[in-house]
Write a protein that holds these residues in place. Structure first.
Motif, PDB file in Angstrom:
ATOM      1  N   VAL A 299       0.860  -1.181   0.000  1.00 24.75           N
ATOM      2  CA  VAL A 299       0.000   0.000   0.000  1.00 24.75           C
ATOM      3  C   VAL A 299       0.898   1.233   0.000  1.00 24.75           C
ATOM      4  O   VAL A 299       2.035   1.197   0.510  1.00 24.75           O
ATOM      5  N   ASP A 300       0.427   2.303  -0.577  1.00 27.55           N
ATOM      6  CA  ASP A 300       1.272   3.486  -0.751  1.00 27.55           C
ATOM      7  C   ASP A 300       1.876   3.990   0.556  1.00 27.55           C
ATOM      8  O   ASP A 300       3.016   4.453   0.594  1.00 27.55           O
ATOM      9  N   SER A 301       1.129   3.901   1.633  1.00 27.86           N
ATOM     10  CA  SER A 301       1.574   4.491   2.897  1.00 27.86           C
ATOM     11  C   SER A 301       2.801   3.799   3.494  1.00 27.86           C
ATOM     12  O   SER A 301       3.447   4.355   4.384  1.00 27.86           O
ATOM     13  N   VAL A 302       3.138   2.602   3.016  1.00 27.78           N
ATOM     14  CA  VAL A 302       4.295   1.893   3.578  1.00 27.78           C
ATOM     15  C   VAL A 302       5.403   1.672   2.562  1.00 27.78           C
ATOM     16  O   VAL A 302       6.474   1.168   2.907  1.00 27.78           O
ATOM     17  N   LYS A 303       5.174   2.065   1.320  1.00 26.20           N
ATOM     18  CA  LYS A 303       6.196   1.876   0.285  1.00 26.20           C
ATOM     19  C   LYS A 303       7.479   2.604   0.663  1.00 26.20           C
ATOM     20  O   LYS A 303       7.452   3.756   1.088  1.00 26.20           O
ATOM     21  N   GLY A 304       8.582   1.914   0.499  1.00 28.58           N
ATOM     22  CA  GLY A 304       9.873   2.495   0.828  1.00 28.58           C
ATOM     23  C   GLY A 304      10.264   2.344   2.284  1.00 28.58           C
ATOM     24  O   GLY A 304      11.407   2.604   2.653  1.00 28.58           O
ATOM     25  N   ARG A 305       9.319   1.935   3.129  1.00 24.99           N
ATOM     26  CA  ARG A 305       9.603   1.768   4.558  1.00 24.99           C
ATOM     27  C   ARG A 305       9.480   0.305   5.001  1.00 24.99           C
ATOM     28  O   ARG A 305      10.220  -0.144   5.861  1.00 24.99           O
ATOM     29  N   PHE A 306       8.536  -0.398   4.431  1.00 23.33           N
ATOM     30  CA  PHE A 306       8.286  -1.787   4.814  1.00 23.33           C
ATOM     31  C   PHE A 306       8.745  -2.711   3.686  1.00 23.33           C
ATOM     32  O   PHE A 306       8.619  -2.376   2.501  1.00 23.33           O
ATOM     33  N   THR A 307       9.249  -3.877   4.071  1.00 25.19           N
ATOM     34  CA  THR A 307       9.659  -4.887   3.099  1.00 25.19           C
ATOM     35  C   THR A 307       9.110  -6.239   3.511  1.00 25.19           C
ATOM     36  O   THR A 307       9.336  -6.679   4.651  1.00 25.19           O
ATOM     37  N   ILE A 308       8.413  -6.887   2.597  1.00 29.31           N
ATOM     38  CA  ILE A 308       7.885  -8.218   2.860  1.00 29.31           C
ATOM     39  C   ILE A 308       8.807  -9.237   2.212  1.00 29.31           C
ATOM     40  O   ILE A 308       9.367  -8.999   1.130  1.00 29.31           O
ATOM     41  N   SER A 309       9.002 -10.357   2.883  1.00 27.78           N
ATOM     42  CA  SER A 309       9.825 -11.422   2.327  1.00 27.78           C
ATOM     43  C   SER A 309       9.282 -12.762   2.793  1.00 27.78           C
ATOM     44  O   SER A 309       8.544 -12.832   3.779  1.00 27.78           O
ATOM     45  N   SER A 310       9.682 -13.789   2.080  1.00 28.31           N
ATOM     46  CA  SER A 310       9.164 -15.120   2.377  1.00 28.31           C
ATOM     47  C   SER A 310      10.293 -16.123   2.390  1.00 28.31           C
ATOM     48  O   SER A 310      11.142 -16.117   1.490  1.00 28.31           O
ATOM     49  N   ASP A 311      10.322 -16.953   3.415  1.00 24.55           N
ATOM     50  CA  ASP A 311      11.244 -18.086   3.469  1.00 24.55           C
ATOM     51  C   ASP A 311      10.393 -19.336   3.270  1.00 24.55           C
ATOM     52  O   ASP A 311       9.770 -19.836   4.214  1.00 24.55           O
ATOM     53  N   ASN A 312      10.321 -19.810   2.047  1.00 23.79           N
ATOM     54  CA  ASN A 312       9.428 -20.931   1.749  1.00 23.79           C
ATOM     55  C   ASN A 312       9.852 -22.205   2.466  1.00 23.79           C
ATOM     56  O   ASN A 312       8.995 -23.019   2.824  1.00 23.79           O
ATOM     57  N   ALA A 313      11.135 -22.379   2.698  1.00 23.63           N
ATOM     58  CA  ALA A 313      11.606 -23.571   3.409  1.00 23.63           C
ATOM     59  C   ALA A 313      11.092 -23.591   4.848  1.00 23.63           C
ATOM     60  O   ALA A 313      10.802 -24.651   5.400  1.00 23.63           O
ATOM     61  N   LYS A 314      10.979 -22.416   5.436  1.00 30.06           N
ATOM     62  CA  LYS A 314      10.484 -22.304   6.818  1.00 30.06           C
ATOM     63  C   LYS A 314       8.992 -21.986   6.859  1.00 30.06           C
ATOM     64  O   LYS A 314       8.435 -21.843   7.950  1.00 30.06           O
ATOM     65  N   THR A 315       8.377 -21.855   5.705  1.00 29.67           N
ATOM     66  CA  THR A 315       6.961 -21.443   5.583  1.00 29.67           C
ATOM     67  C   THR A 315       6.664 -20.263   6.502  1.00 29.67           C
ATOM     68  O   THR A 315       5.699 -20.259   7.278  1.00 29.67           O
ATOM     69  N   THR A 316       7.519 -19.278   6.400  1.00 32.53           N
ATOM     70  CA  THR A 316       7.410 -18.087   7.237  1.00 32.53           C
ATOM     71  C   THR A 316       7.533 -16.842   6.357  1.00 32.53           C
ATOM     72  O   THR A 316       8.372 -16.798   5.451  1.00 32.53           O
ATOM     73  N   VAL A 317       6.696 -15.880   6.627  1.00 26.02           N
ATOM     74  CA  VAL A 317       6.743 -14.595   5.938  1.00 26.02           C
ATOM     75  C   VAL A 317       7.101 -13.519   6.950  1.00 26.02           C
ATOM     76  O   VAL A 317       6.621 -13.531   8.086  1.00 26.02           O
ATOM     77  N   TYR A 318       7.950 -12.605   6.506  1.00 26.54           N
ATOM     78  CA  TYR A 318       8.430 -11.544   7.381  1.00 26.54           C
ATOM     79  C   TYR A 318       7.970 -10.183   6.854  1.00 26.54           C
ATOM     80  O   TYR A 318       7.782 -10.003   5.649  1.00 26.54           O
ATOM     81  N   LEU A 319       7.813  -9.263   7.769  1.00 29.18           N
ATOM     82  CA  LEU A 319       7.551  -7.875   7.397  1.00 29.18           C
ATOM     83  C   LEU A 319       8.552  -7.010   8.153  1.00 29.18           C
ATOM     84  O   LEU A 319       8.438  -6.848   9.372  1.00 29.18           O
ATOM     85  N   GLN A 320       9.548  -6.520   7.434  1.00 32.25           N
ATOM     86  CA  GLN A 320      10.518  -5.605   8.018  1.00 32.25           C
ATOM     87  C   GLN A 320       9.951  -4.200   7.942  1.00 32.25           C
ATOM     88  O   GLN A 320       9.646  -3.716   6.849  1.00 32.25           O
TER      89      GLN A 320
END
Length: 122
Positions: free
Chosen positions: A61-82
């Protein structure tokens, strides 16, 4: 049984950072999108970032662009939000959810975690 467990919330000063984690189980992780949503007091729940586990495509969403980063570790079936450069207006309960949509529409995400509180002080 689908399970989504969020962790990593807390209290942080404005300008600070947090990393949220969403541990997923009970479904074929690679076939789904995982999204982060948030709900502030008195406001509607909104989709802020989603990732398609199969191809890694992302939405912000525009309000978090450039500040938040989503990533996924498929081996751990875990998603992160930095979350960096946090602002008081980022204060909310943050939820992760699993679904089939790639544009973070709540209607496309039927399975939800319990949520984790993020509080940003000014």
């Amino acid at each position: 049984e689908v399970q989504l467990v969020e962790s990593g919330g807390g209290l942080v000063q404005a300008g600070g950072s947090l990393r949220l984690s969403c541990a997923a189980s009970g479904f074929t992780f690679d076939d789904y999108a995982i999204g982060w949503f948030r709900q502030a007091p008195g406001k509607e729940r909104e989709g802020i970032s989603c990732i398609n586990s199969s191809d890694g495509s992302t939405y912000y969403v525009d309000s978090v662009k450039g500040r938040f980063t989503i990533s996924s570790d498929n081996a751990k079936t875990t998603v992160y939000l930095q979350m960096n450069s946090l602002k008081p207006e980022d204060t909310a309960v943050y939820y992760c959810a699993a679904g089939k949509g790639s544009n973070c529409l709540i209607v496309d995400f039927p399975s939800w975690g319990q949520g984790t509180q993020v509080t940003v002080s000014s």
